[in-house]
Design an enzyme around this catalytic site. Structure first.
Site, PDB file in Angstrom:
ATOM      1  N   HIS A  28       0.830  -1.205   0.000  1.00  0.00           N
ATOM      2  CA  HIS A  28       0.000   0.000   0.000  1.00  0.00           C
ATOM      3  C   HIS A  28       0.866   1.257   0.000  1.00  0.00           C
ATOM      4  O   HIS A  28       1.254   1.749   1.059  1.00  0.00           O
ATOM      5  CB  HIS A  28      -0.901  -0.006   1.232  1.00  0.00           C
ATOM      6  N   GLY A 116      -3.625  -3.706  11.455  1.00  0.00           N
ATOM      7  CA  GLY A 116      -4.093  -4.150  10.145  1.00  0.00           C
ATOM      8  C   GLY A 116      -5.610  -4.179  10.154  1.00  0.00           C
ATOM      9  O   GLY A 116      -6.254  -3.528   9.331  1.00  0.00           O
ATOM     10  N   PRO A 117      -6.201  -4.896  11.123  1.00  0.00           N
ATOM     11  CA  PRO A 117      -7.645  -4.761  11.317  1.00  0.00           C
ATOM     12  C   PRO A 117      -7.927  -3.319  11.774  1.00  0.00           C
ATOM     13  O   PRO A 117      -7.493  -2.910  12.846  1.00  0.00           O
ATOM     14  CB  PRO A 117      -7.959  -5.786  12.408  1.00  0.00           C
ATOM     15  N   ASP A 157      -8.917   7.188   7.402  1.00  0.00           N
ATOM     16  CA  ASP A 157     -10.378   7.243   7.283  1.00  0.00           C
ATOM     17  C   ASP A 157     -11.010   5.914   7.714  1.00  0.00           C
ATOM     18  O   ASP A 157     -12.071   5.887   8.344  1.00  0.00           O
ATOM     19  CB  ASP A 157     -10.782   7.522   5.834  1.00  0.00           C
ATOM     20  N   HIS A 262      -4.000   3.309  -3.351  1.00  0.00           N
ATOM     21  CA  HIS A 262      -4.213   2.758  -2.003  1.00  0.00           C
ATOM     22  C   HIS A 262      -3.477   1.438  -1.794  1.00  0.00           C
ATOM     23  O   HIS A 262      -2.725   1.291  -0.838  1.00  0.00           O
ATOM     24  CB  HIS A 262      -5.710   2.562  -1.724  1.00  0.00           C
ATOM     25  N   GLU A 411     -17.621  -4.027  24.470  1.00  0.00           N
ATOM     26  CA  GLU A 411     -16.806  -5.238  24.547  1.00  0.00           C
ATOM     27  C   GLU A 411     -15.648  -5.228  23.554  1.00  0.00           C
ATOM     28  O   GLU A 411     -14.536  -5.668  23.854  1.00  0.00           O
ATOM     29  CB  GLU A 411     -17.675  -6.485  24.306  1.00  0.00           C
ATOM     30  N   HIS A 473     -28.814 -15.008  25.369  1.00  0.00           N
ATOM     31  CA  HIS A 473     -27.807 -14.904  26.421  1.00  0.00           C
ATOM     32  C   HIS A 473     -27.160 -16.248  26.760  1.00  0.00           C
ATOM     33  O   HIS A 473     -26.371 -16.337  27.692  1.00  0.00           O
ATOM     34  CB  HIS A 473     -28.427 -14.289  27.685  1.00  0.00           C
TER      35      HIS A 473
HETATM   36  C1  LIG Z   1     -11.489  -4.194  10.016  1.00  0.00           C
HETATM   37  C2  LIG Z   1     -10.981  -4.035   8.626  1.00  0.00           C
HETATM   38  N1  LIG Z   1     -11.852  -4.008   7.603  1.00  0.00           N
HETATM   39  C3  LIG Z   1     -11.407  -3.912   6.335  1.00  0.00           C
HETATM   40  C4  LIG Z   1     -10.074  -3.852   6.072  1.00  0.00           C
HETATM   41  C5  LIG Z   1      -9.570  -3.809   4.633  1.00  0.00           C
HETATM   42  N2  LIG Z   1      -9.016  -2.460   4.341  1.00  0.00           N
HETATM   43  C6  LIG Z   1      -7.713  -2.208   4.408  1.00  0.00           C
HETATM   44  S1  LIG Z   1      -7.341  -0.601   4.133  1.00  0.00           S
HETATM   45  C7  LIG Z   1      -8.982  -0.219   3.876  1.00  0.00           C
HETATM   46  C8  LIG Z   1      -9.383   1.174   3.567  1.00  0.00           C
HETATM   47  C9  LIG Z   1      -8.748   2.106   4.520  1.00  0.00           C
HETATM   48  O1  LIG Z   1      -8.948   3.419   4.169  1.00  0.00           O
HETATM   49  P1  LIG Z   1      -8.023   4.505   4.834  1.00  0.00           P
HETATM   50  O2  LIG Z   1      -7.826   4.219   6.245  1.00  0.00           O
HETATM   51  O3  LIG Z   1      -8.590   5.823   4.475  1.00  0.00           O
HETATM   52  O4  LIG Z   1      -6.624   4.272   4.140  1.00  0.00           O
HETATM   53  P2  LIG Z   1      -6.091   4.951   2.794  1.00  0.00           P
HETATM   54  O5  LIG Z   1      -6.933   4.459   1.662  1.00  0.00           O
HETATM   55  O6  LIG Z   1      -6.239   6.404   2.989  1.00  0.00           O
HETATM   56  O7  LIG Z   1      -4.713   4.452   2.704  1.00  0.00           O
HETATM   57  C10 LIG Z   1      -9.769  -1.354   4.042  1.00  0.00           C
HETATM   58  C11 LIG Z   1     -11.231  -1.358   3.885  1.00  0.00           C
HETATM   59  C12 LIG Z   1      -9.198  -3.882   7.175  1.00  0.00           C
HETATM   60  N3  LIG Z   1      -7.882  -3.839   7.025  1.00  0.00           N
HETATM   61  N4  LIG Z   1      -9.672  -3.942   8.432  1.00  0.00           N
HETATM   62 MG   LIG Z   2      -8.054   7.420   3.479  1.00  0.00          MG
END
Ligand SMILES: Cc1ncc(C[n+]2csc(CCOP(=O)(O)OP(=O)(O)O)c2C)c(N)n1
Ligand SMILES: [Mg+2]
Length: 659
Positions: A28, A116-117, A157, A262, A411, A473
């Site tokens: 990225h 990452g998540p 974002d 991206h 949680e 529950h």
């Molecule tokens: C919980 C989660 N959902 C989806 C993704 C897959 N994913 C990785 S980056 C991204 C978009 C992130 O956008 P932003 O934070 O604005 O990064 P930019 O495009 O500006 O680099 C997604 C949906 C992830 N890494 N974690």
């Molecule tokens: Mg972004």
């Protein structure tokens, strides 16, 4: 073109990040290009770190919540003197490398947490800031503040969109965590394109509502403005800060502002254009101008001096406050299983039936008397999960020394914050909720396991024993889920002794989270329960020549023991095995496993008020099940156990079916 060294360093971060992704043909590049100036400004001017002492307790923490921008942090770590070599940089995303696709704790020197998540990192950072405030409140003296580091986050974002971020930030605002500072790389782009597609909220207003001080830097290349905003944010010690910094994804390339940058390599032509636009001195991939390394050496010398002055403070502290110092050293000691086993008082629970959640509550309070650094709480269920430490204060903005945490009904963030607390160091942290809501924290428990963070999860109301609250529950499949998660030590004790065994595992674990899975309803104290439970499974009631093995955990162990007695009346010999933890049992040697579960004894019945799925490997093709393979119901718990077949008669008939 003459450029100052700071600009050259930023250019180097951009060039290295682009080259890394290009060589790996994966990664990225967009975000590193846009956020290099803010990251470099933070690291060079503010971040108190010392690559010679990467475990320095009072170092500032930097968390790349936007973990996909890993090329950025590897470039930073390389330039800032961490053990990330140019070879590592060139091995980005390759098998066995120290520069994996997303930053991974323990894989790379200087990476504070696995990210990452999206949103996880920001939420970890809230935990780190909470831990700092707590340890600071406990140990800092007016004349000697040992723990006053800041926690910085770089988020995008995507982080801002994820719900966990709202949970964690709302708590951070409530707690007034002034040493938490979020840099929001606001480029209005995510994978699918403009954030306008799905995200028009005013993030700064939202953060103001949480109780943050917010800042806006209009131009992400304006390092003076970024520096000023960080300086101001640091000076506000009563509120956490969010600095929104507007940037362009893929900055300085022909694709600037495009979602195309991206998550795909830029291509040789665009990298050439990038380097030309920056006035980069060479088009050679991975080129770093010697002047930049020299500049970094000067910066790092300054940072090392900051560390040394802290060390001097520590020496003074040792002299002046030896008792506190000794406590702090004790807080950071690895505890041994033996010290728990040897303390007989910890294992005494009398002989009355008690719910394992209540037994756990007793244990927590015993441990809190013995150990200075217990720190935990629940997502608004302290009274039910029995997780309060008696006589201890609540952790709050007014009293960071409080040990009882209140996460609110959050949680998901709770688990991420718990990870952050453990990552900070020096604390025995636990988090708690109803077992069924493990579903709400699972993604962060998964990260505990991946990182090997020994966070304790207290998970109560573990079955249809919940009763009247009904199927929403009553956990059914959650045990299976946790058992499927590598490096997660699930532990479902049957009585007081086994509950203490579970806590022993939790207190001594160094590289795995532990989930204590506890009953709402009272359970009898078993005659033969023992610390052997530490092995994950053990024979709790034996016979000379068993015809059948009864395998059970938690509340069903006593049922298995009763069924054994009934079977004996009919001349069927059953061995009962209490199996609180598959994960721990799997870690035993073959001889022990064979002793408990002899391979030639294939008539086996699993008894557990949960899904049968995870039992197959122990029960085999010749076995049988007394399990819950449908959702529960709303009725008194004892009625539910009867209706769903958790009776001696049903166990006996399931045994007879296979004999
Ligand atoms: C919980 C989660 N959902 C989806 C993704 C897959 N994913 C990785 S980056 C991204 C978009 C992130 O956008 P932003 O934070 O604005 O990064 P930019 O495009 O500006 O680099 C997604 C949906 C992830 N890494 N974690
Ligand atoms: Mg972004």
């Amino acid at each position: 073109m003459t450029q100052n060294l700071n600009q050259k360093a930023v250019n180097t971060i951009r060039a290295l990040s682009a080259d890394m992704v290009q060589k790996a043909n994966s990664g990225h590049p967009g975000k590193p290009l846009g956020s290099a100036p803010m990251a470099y400004t933070l690291w060079s001017k503010h971040l108190n770190i010392d690559p010679k002492n990467t475990n320095w307790m009072n170092r500032d923490r930097f968390v790349l919540s936007a973990g996909h921008a890993s090329a950025l942090i590897y470039s930073l770590l390389h330039l800032f003197g961490y053990d990330v070599t140019m070879d590592d940089i060139k091995q980005f995303r390759q098998w066995g490398s120290r520069t994996p696709g997303h930053p991974e704790y323990m894989d790379t020197d200087g990476v504070e947490t696995t990210t990452g998540p999206l949103g996880a990192g920001l939420s970890n950072a809230v935990g780190m800031a909470m831990a700092q405030a707590h340890i600071g409140a406990k140990y800092n003296k007016d004349d000697l503040a040992l723990f006053d580091n800041y926690t910085y986050v770089l988020a995008g974002d995507g982080c801002m969109m994820e719900g966990i971020t709202s949970e964690a930030s709302s708590l951070a605002g409530t707690l007034g965590l002034g040493r938490l500072i979020i840099l929001y790389d606001s480029n209005s782009i995510t994978i699918e394109g403009s954030t306008d597609l799905a995200f028009k909220e005013n993030v700064r207003k939202r953060y103001e509502a949480y109780g943050f001080e917010t800042f806006l830097v209009e131009d992400g290349n304006d390092m003076d403005a970024i520096d000023k905003a960080i300086t101001q944010a640091k000076s506000n010690l009563n509120q956490p800060s969010l600095i929104e910094i507007r940037t362009q994804i893929g900055a300085m390339t022909p694709l600037a502002g495009s979602a195309k940058t991206h998550g795909a390599p830029l291509g040789d032509d665009n990298i050439k254009a990038l380097k030309e636009a920056m006035g980069y001195p060479s088009l050679e991939p991975f080129y770093v101008e010697p002047a930049v390394y020299e500049h970094m050496d000067v910066l790092l010398e300054e940072k090392h001096k900051t560390y040394l002055s802290w060390e001097t403070k520590l020496e003074a502290y040792k002299e002046k406050y030896p008792e506190d110092y000794a406590k702090w050293v004790e807080d950071n000691r690895d505890l041994t299983v033996d010290e728990f086993i040897e303390d007989k008082a910890l294992w005494d629970f009398g002989d009355k039936p008690v719910a394992t959640r209540s037994l756990s509550g007793i244990v927590i309070n015993r441990l809190n008397k013995k150990y200075n650094n217990m720190f935990g709480g629940s997502a608004d269920l302290a009274g039910s999960t029995m997780t309060m430490m008696d006589g201890e204060d609540s952790y709050s903005e007014e009293n960071y020394a409080g040990k009882n945490l209140h996460f609110g009904v959050r949680e998901h963030a709770m688990a991420a914050i718990g990870n952050g607390i453990v990552l900070y160091g020096g604390l025995k942290a636990y988090v708690a909720t109803f077992f069924v809501f493990t579903d709400f924290l699972k993604p962060m428990a998964r990260l505990s396991s991946i990182m090997g963070v020994p966070l304790t999860y207290v998970l109560t109301h573990d079955s249809i024993g919940v009763g009247e609250d009904g199927p929403t529950h009553e956990p059914i499949e959650q045990l299976t889920m946790l058992r499927a998660q590598p490096n997660f030590i699930e532990f479902r004790p049957a009585d007081g002794v086994e509950t203490m065994a579970g806590w022993t595992v939790a207190m001594t674990s160094l590289d795995a989270p532990v989930g204590l899975i506890l009953s709402r309803q009272n359970l009898p104290q078993l005659e033969n329960s023992s610390p052997e439970a530490l092995k994950g499974a053990y024979i709790i009631d034996d016979v000379e020549n068993p015809d059948v093995l009864l395998l059970a955990s938690g509340s069903e162990v006593s049922l298995a023991i009763d069924a054994k007695a009934k079977l004996a009346e009919e001349n069927i010999q059953a061995r009962v095995i209490s199996m609180p933890s598959f994960e721990l049992f799997e870690r035993q040697d073959e001889a022990y496993k064979e002793k408990v579960l002899p391979k030639n004894l294939r008539k086996r019945v699993a008894i557990e008020a949960g899904s049968s799925v995870s039992w197959g490997k122990y029960v085999g093709l010749d076995g049988n099940y007394v399990t819950m393979d449908r959702y529960g119901a709303s009725a008194p718990g004892d009625i539910l156990f009867k209706e769903f077949g958790f009776t001696v008669d049903n166990v006996v008939s399931k045994v007879k079916e296979i004999l």
